[in-house]
Scaffold this motif. Structure first.
Motif, PDB file in Angstrom:
ATOM      1  N   LYS A 127       6.496  -5.254   1.155  1.00  0.00           N
ATOM      2  CA  LYS A 127       6.578  -3.983  -0.706  1.00  0.00           C
ATOM      3  C   LYS A 127       5.070  -3.698  -0.475  1.00  0.00           C
ATOM      4  CE  LYS A 127      10.580  -5.434  -2.395  1.00  0.00           C
ATOM      5  NZ  LYS A 127      11.100  -6.856  -3.569  1.00  0.00           N
ATOM      6  N   TYR A 128       5.043  -2.595  -0.498  1.00  0.00           N
ATOM      7  CA  TYR A 128       3.549  -1.513  -1.475  1.00  0.00           C
ATOM      8  C   TYR A 128       4.069  -0.779  -1.119  1.00  0.00           C
ATOM      9  CZ  TYR A 128       2.696  -1.326   4.089  1.00  0.00           C
ATOM     10  OH  TYR A 128       3.263  -0.552   5.616  1.00  0.00           O
ATOM     11  N   GLY A 129       2.894   0.035  -2.372  1.00  0.00           N
ATOM     12  CA  GLY A 129       2.516   1.507  -2.413  1.00  0.00           C
ATOM     13  C   GLY A 129       1.736   2.436  -1.411  1.00  0.00           C
ATOM     14  N   PHE A 130       2.267   3.934  -1.829  1.00  0.00           N
ATOM     15  CA  PHE A 130       1.473   4.620  -0.690  1.00  0.00           C
ATOM     16  C   PHE A 130      -0.097   4.209  -0.372  1.00  0.00           C
ATOM     17  CE2 PHE A 130       0.198   8.639   0.785  1.00  0.00           C
ATOM     18  CZ  PHE A 130       1.712   8.548   2.273  1.00  0.00           C
ATOM     19  N   VAL A 131       0.246   4.480   1.367  1.00  0.00           N
ATOM     20  CA  VAL A 131      -1.690   3.529   1.382  1.00  0.00           C
ATOM     21  C   VAL A 131      -2.538   4.766   1.774  1.00  0.00           C
ATOM     22  CG1 VAL A 131       0.190   1.982   3.774  1.00  0.00           C
ATOM     23  CG2 VAL A 131      -0.897   4.722   3.820  1.00  0.00           C
TER      24      VAL A 131
END
Ligand code: SF4
Length: 364
Positions: free
Chosen positions: A95-99
């Motif tokens: 899970k991670y936010g916008f790159v």
């Protein structure tokens, strides 16, 4: 499937349909269902050889390569039963936010090095509205466009406003990935947090903005052959330019985790039937290829595929790009698909095969 000699009646019927498609004609839903329901492996191989001829006739030996970057991963609000990134299921997917810009630029460079035509920015969320996130995405797309390494594609979920689609087009998006997933009838068994109609509406906004459509589905989710057939006709009706065929790779923790795999010949037959229904489209084999087809991967081109997703998928691994490029070389196929704007998909008539006939207008 049983193994027998080619059935003469089936052989004749497959040949008639193949000849008709080759000469610019169309097949009906009933005729397509006859193909989907072929059982004997000899008949299926007969079908594949026609699908291969249709691919060569309309697409030559060019193979369109695409890759994707997971630009925002996991914690998705939707409950798609096949997806590792849904917040409804415990799958352990990242899970991670916008790159940031760097990984996207690197993906563009890597793609160019391997002769990949397009890189798609894919985000795990329900959809995209106006606001700072749209600004950020447009900035990434504009950077990719300016770098000129690959065609910047995106797959950003449901779009409810024409303005969003128009902004993406202005930023440089040429092609938008938005699968219908399955038939209208089977869709509610794959997802209940949004509808098939939501997806059609998104595609309508994108088309109005002048963005090309990459839309296909997933097979092996428990749908029937009729569902696969109806999906192909829906994709024809919406005028999809690229049609990804994904084969379910059951993810532990999702509702489809125990789905039995489709037999290899059933997968190849489905690709061939799609080629009969969608003779001019790029039919792209995407997720689940390596795990489901194993040593039979190169047969996808014989079955009519003209495009390939290379590099890793969103949450699962693919075979190395070098291996795919070697496979194409061994088969005499050319990955240098030129950016002709999909103009080879324009029909010169209604498909009746008579010269001088006006193009058919396909409604969305
Ligand atoms: S398929 Fe897309 S919309 Fe559905 S759960 Fe996965 S990331 Fe979310």
């Amino acid at each position: 499937m049983t193994e027998t000699l080619v059935d003469a009646t089936n052989h004749q019927r497959i040949s008639q349909l193949g000849e008709r498609v080759l000469s610019g004609g169309k097949i009906s839903r009933d005729e397509a269902l006859f193909l989907f329901n072929l059982e004997d492996s000899a008949d299926v191989f007969d079908l594949l050889s026609w699908a291969n001829r249709i691919r060569e006739h309309f697409k030559g030996n060019k193979i369109h390569l695409c890759s994707i970057v997971n630009a925002k991963a996991g914690a998705c609000s939707e409950n798609c039963s096949f997806c590792a990134q849904s917040s409804f299921y415990q799958t352990g997917a990242p899970k991670y936010g916008f790159v940031d810009p760097e990984p996207v630029a690197e993906a563009g460079e890597e793609a160019q090095k391997n002769g990949v035509t397009a890189v798609g920015l894919v985000a795990a969320w329900k959809g995209l509205n106006e606001g700072p996130m749209l600004d950020e995405i447009c900035a990434r797309v504009a950077e990719m466009k300016a770098a000129g390494k690959t065609r910047p594609d995106v797959s950003l979920g449901i779009i409810k406003s024409q303005k969003v689609a128009d902004r993406l087009k202005e930023a440089g998006v040429e092609c938008y990935g938005h699968n219908l997933e399955s038939s209208r009838r089977f869709f509610p068994q794959t997802c209940t947090t949004h509808t098939f109609e939501d997806r059609l509406q998104t595609i309508s906004h994108l088309k109005k903005a002048g963005i090309k459509i990459c839309s296909g589905g997933i097979i092996g989710m428990g749908e029937t052959r009729e569902d696969r057939c109806d999906l192909a006709f829906e994709l024809k009706a919406i005028g999809a330019n690229v049609v990804p065929v994904n084969i379910l790779n059951p993810i532990p923790g999702t509702p489809f985790e125990k789905n039995p795999p489709l037999p290899v010949l059933e997968i190849l037959k489905t690709i061939a039937c799609f080629r009969f229904i969608l003779p001019r489209q790029e039919i792209m084999i995407a997720g689940g290829r390596t795990v489901n087809l194993r040593d039979a991967q190169s047969m996808i081109f014989m079955a009519g595929a003209s495009a390939l997703m290379v590099g890793n998928y969103l949450t699962t691994l693919n075979q190395p790009v070098e291996k795919d490029l070697q496979m194409l070389k061994d088969l005499g196929l050319d990955p240098s698909w030129d950016s002709h704007g999909f103009s080879d998909q324009e029909e010169t008539g209604c498909g009746c095969g008579k010269t001088g006939c006006e193009p058919e207008v396909v409604a969305v």
